[in-house]
Write a protein that holds these residues in place. Structure first.
Motif, mmCIF file in Angstrom:
data_model
loop_
_atom_site.group_PDB
_atom_site.id
_atom_site.type_symbol
_atom_site.label_atom_id
_atom_site.label_comp_id
_atom_site.label_asym_id
_atom_site.label_seq_id
_atom_site.Cartn_x
_atom_site.Cartn_y
_atom_site.Cartn_z
ATOM 1 N N ARG A 43 0.828 -1.207 0.000
ATOM 2 C CA ARG A 43 0.000 0.000 0.000
ATOM 3 C C ARG A 43 0.861 1.255 0.000
ATOM 4 O O ARG A 43 0.604 2.212 -0.751
ATOM 5 N N LEU A 44 1.897 1.264 0.830
ATOM 6 C CA LEU A 44 2.771 2.430 0.901
ATOM 7 C C LEU A 44 3.550 2.626 -0.396
ATOM 8 O O LEU A 44 3.788 3.765 -0.817
ATOM 9 N N ALA A 45 3.941 1.526 -1.033
ATOM 10 C CA ALA A 45 4.646 1.632 -2.312
ATOM 11 C C ALA A 45 3.730 2.226 -3.380
ATOM 12 O O ALA A 45 4.139 3.095 -4.168
ATOM 13 N N ARG A 46 2.466 1.788 -3.401
ATOM 14 C CA ARG A 46 1.507 2.341 -4.372
ATOM 15 C C ARG A 46 1.236 3.821 -4.069
ATOM 16 O O ARG A 46 1.070 4.631 -4.989
ATOM 17 N N GLN A 47 1.220 4.159 -2.788
ATOM 18 C CA GLN A 47 1.016 5.550 -2.396
ATOM 19 C C GLN A 47 2.165 6.418 -2.919
ATOM 20 O O GLN A 47 1.937 7.520 -3.443
ATOM 21 N N ALA A 48 3.393 5.935 -2.787
ATOM 22 C CA ALA A 48 4.551 6.690 -3.255
ATOM 23 C C ALA A 48 4.494 6.896 -4.766
ATOM 24 O O ALA A 48 4.800 7.982 -5.271
ATOM 25 N N VAL A 49 4.082 5.858 -5.489
ATOM 26 C CA VAL A 49 3.939 5.972 -6.947
ATOM 27 C C VAL A 49 2.863 6.998 -7.294
ATOM 28 O O VAL A 49 3.066 7.872 -8.151
ATOM 29 N N ARG A 55 12.017 8.126 -7.148
ATOM 30 C CA ARG A 55 12.741 6.957 -6.667
ATOM 31 C C ARG A 55 12.100 6.471 -5.374
ATOM 32 O O ARG A 55 11.798 7.267 -4.488
ATOM 33 N N LEU A 56 11.942 5.168 -5.285
ATOM 34 C CA LEU A 56 11.496 4.553 -4.045
ATOM 35 C C LEU A 56 12.665 3.724 -3.531
ATOM 36 O O LEU A 56 13.035 2.708 -4.128
ATOM 37 N N VAL A 57 13.263 4.179 -2.455
ATOM 38 C CA VAL A 57 14.409 3.488 -1.865
ATOM 39 C C VAL A 57 13.876 2.504 -0.836
ATOM 40 O O VAL A 57 13.338 2.906 0.202
ATOM 41 N N VAL A 58 14.005 1.218 -1.118
ATOM 42 C CA VAL A 58 13.405 0.182 -0.280
ATOM 43 C C VAL A 58 14.483 -0.493 0.559
ATOM 44 O O VAL A 58 15.462 -1.020 0.022
ATOM 45 N N ALA A 59 14.299 -0.476 1.875
ATOM 46 C CA ALA A 59 15.232 -1.125 2.800
ATOM 47 C C ALA A 59 14.645 -2.456 3.247
ATOM 48 O O ALA A 59 13.558 -2.499 3.818
ATOM 49 N N GLY A 60 15.373 -3.537 2.965
ATOM 50 C CA GLY A 60 14.892 -4.864 3.323
ATOM 51 C C GLY A 60 15.546 -5.919 2.453
ATOM 52 O O GLY A 60 16.549 -5.661 1.777
ATOM 53 N N GLY A 61 14.954 -7.107 2.458
ATOM 54 C CA GLY A 61 15.486 -8.210 1.672
ATOM 55 C C GLY A 61 14.686 -8.441 0.406
ATOM 56 O O GLY A 61 13.854 -7.626 0.007
ATOM 57 N N ASP A 62 14.927 -9.581 -0.229
ATOM 58 C CA ASP A 62 14.258 -9.884 -1.493
ATOM 59 C C ASP A 62 12.744 -9.973 -1.339
ATOM 60 O O ASP A 62 12.003 -9.620 -2.254
ATOM 61 N N GLY A 63 12.266 -10.446 -0.182
ATOM 62 C CA GLY A 63 10.824 -10.493 0.042
ATOM 63 C C GLY A 63 10.223 -9.107 0.079
ATOM 64 O O GLY A 63 9.160 -8.849 -0.501
ATOM 65 N N ILE A 65 11.504 -6.458 -1.363
ATOM 66 C CA ILE A 65 11.577 -5.967 -2.746
ATOM 67 C C ILE A 65 10.443 -6.553 -3.575
ATOM 68 O O ILE A 65 9.809 -5.870 -4.385
ATOM 69 N N HIS A 66 10.164 -7.834 -3.378
ATOM 70 C CA HIS A 66 9.111 -8.514 -4.135
ATOM 71 C C HIS A 66 7.768 -7.815 -3.968
ATOM 72 O O HIS A 66 7.060 -7.563 -4.949
ATOM 73 N N HIS A 67 7.414 -7.493 -2.738
ATOM 74 C CA HIS A 67 6.124 -6.846 -2.503
ATOM 75 C C HIS A 67 6.127 -5.403 -3.000
ATOM 76 O O HIS A 67 5.096 -4.907 -3.470
ATOM 77 N N SER A 68 7.259 -4.748 -2.948
ATOM 78 C CA SER A 68 7.342 -3.373 -3.432
ATOM 79 C C SER A 68 7.200 -3.295 -4.943
ATOM 80 O O SER A 68 6.535 -2.400 -5.478
ATOM 81 N N LEU A 69 7.821 -4.226 -5.656
ATOM 82 C CA LEU A 69 7.788 -4.130 -7.118
ATOM 83 C C LEU A 69 6.402 -4.423 -7.704
ATOM 84 O O LEU A 69 6.147 -4.089 -8.865
ATOM 85 N N GLN A 70 5.499 -5.011 -6.900
ATOM 86 C CA GLN A 70 4.123 -5.177 -7.385
ATOM 87 C C GLN A 70 3.506 -3.814 -7.678
ATOM 88 O O GLN A 70 2.682 -3.660 -8.584
ATOM 89 N N ALA A 71 3.913 -2.806 -6.894
ATOM 90 C CA ALA A 71 3.398 -1.450 -7.085
ATOM 91 C C ALA A 71 4.182 -0.680 -8.134
ATOM 92 O O ALA A 71 3.648 0.225 -8.783
ATOM 93 N N ARG A 283 11.544 -4.827 -19.757
ATOM 94 C CA ARG A 283 11.771 -3.466 -19.283
ATOM 95 C C ARG A 283 10.601 -2.961 -18.421
ATOM 96 O O ARG A 283 10.215 -1.789 -18.506
ATOM 97 N N ALA A 284 10.093 -3.815 -17.590
ATOM 98 C CA ALA A 284 8.897 -3.471 -16.797
ATOM 99 C C ALA A 284 9.229 -2.720 -15.523
ATOM 100 O O ALA A 284 8.349 -2.135 -14.908
ATOM 101 N N LEU A 285 10.504 -2.730 -15.120
ATOM 102 C CA LEU A 285 10.873 -2.107 -13.845
ATOM 103 C C LEU A 285 12.101 -1.229 -14.020
ATOM 104 O O LEU A 285 13.118 -1.662 -14.551
ATOM 105 N N ARG A 286 11.984 0.012 -13.572
ATOM 106 C CA ARG A 286 13.123 0.917 -13.548
ATOM 107 C C ARG A 286 13.852 0.733 -12.221
ATOM 108 O O ARG A 286 13.224 0.712 -11.163
ATOM 109 N N VAL A 287 15.175 0.559 -12.290
ATOM 110 C CA VAL A 287 15.970 0.317 -11.083
ATOM 111 C C VAL A 287 17.175 1.264 -11.057
ATOM 112 O O VAL A 287 17.658 1.702 -12.101
ATOM 113 N N VAL A 288 17.667 1.537 -9.862
ATOM 114 C CA VAL A 288 18.875 2.327 -9.677
ATOM 115 C C VAL A 288 20.014 1.354 -9.400
ATOM 116 O O VAL A 288 19.913 0.510 -8.512
#
Length: 290
Positions: A43-49, A55-63, A65-71, A283-288
């Protein structure tokens, strides 16, 4: 720029660095968002979008990241990663530094590039999804709280192997007929080379080639699988005659029993007699990244 923190990421490792993460966000003049749970994370990731974050700087592990990239999939908001998980496989595939301060420097100043994602049903994954023995290992690994990194998955392999039985896989590649049926230990759908905290399941996989590397491990004895397993950390398992790789834009798979496929270490989709389609979304995801 928005910083999104999942305190539970990396089995609590992220939460232990909260003071440092607050300082990093404050120093960069970035807004800090802290999630309560997985649903809140998305929800917070979709809110940021929706609010136009570049840029959405996500702190955490692959899990996390997985939930963040859905947004983030298909949007202009770029994902930046502060790798604080147990595996950090996407961060590793992108060449990000492990040290938090160095990763933060890249997150706020690095260049943006586009990578592929893979869609299964309504969900996306960035690294690798698997079903069969490896997904059962993943299920067990998610219950472990006293180990970190690759040791989690090594222990999970040893605990899962004695009770696992092979599964009958039907796979159709790029919509071509006929579909092929084979008994397997597991199949991994790889968008990037590694998963499980550094296991190089698909050394030739690229994040931006528009192709999925499907690694098929055919039925073998438990002892043979145990002998092959250590080679996965160097990609040497591909030399075994029971292991093959198929590259495709899409694959449709079905199984003789219902199993949960895990993507990026998270439950992704159930696969059984009803076929499931895995499709690369270029090319579905932009990454830094560096």
């Amino acid at each position: 720029t928005v910083v999104l923190v999942n305190p539970g990421g990396g089995r609590g490792r992220t939460g232990a660095r909260m003071a440092q993460l607050r300082r990093i966000a404050e120093r960069a003049g970035a807004r800090l968002l802290i999630s309560r749970d997985v649903a809140d994370l998305e929800r917070l990731a979709r809110q940021a979008v929706a609010e136009g974050a570049e840029r959405l700087v996500v702190a955490g592990g692959d899990g996390t990241i997985h939930h963040s990239l859905q947004a983030l999939a298909g949007t202009e908001t770029a994902l930046a990663i502060l790798p604080l998980g147990s595996g950090n496989d996407l961060a590793g595939a992108l060449g990000l530094p492990c040290h938090l301060e160095a990763a933060a420097e890249v997150a706020f100043t690095g260049q943006v590039r586009a990578i592929d994602l893979v869609r299964a049903g309504s969900r996306f994954f960035g690294c690798v999804a698997g079903v069969g023995f490896d997904s059962e290992v993943n299920r067990y690994a998610n219950t472990i709280r006293y180990l970190r990194g690759g040791l989690v998955y090594v222990w999970a392999v040893l605990r899962t192997l004695p009770r696992f039985r092979p599964v009958a896989l039907t796979i159709e590649v790029d919509g071509l007929e006929p579909a092929v049926s084979v008994r397997v230990m597991f199949v991994a759908f790889a968008n990037s080379p590694r998963y499980g905290g550094g296991m190089k399941i698909a050394p030739g996989a690229l994040l931006d080639d528009g192709l999925l590397d499907c690694v098929i491990v055919k039925e073998m004895s438990r002892l043979a699988l145990l002998r092959v397993f250590p080679g996965v950390f160097q990609g040497a398992h591909l030399r075994h005659p029971a292991v093959s790789v198929v590259r495709a834009r899409s694959v449709r798979v079905a199984l003789d029993r219902l199993l949960t496929s895990f993507g990026d270490g998270e439950p992704l989709i159930e696969i059984g007699a009803e076929p499931v389609l895995f499709t690369v979304v270029p090319r579905a995801l932009r990454v830094v990244a560096p």
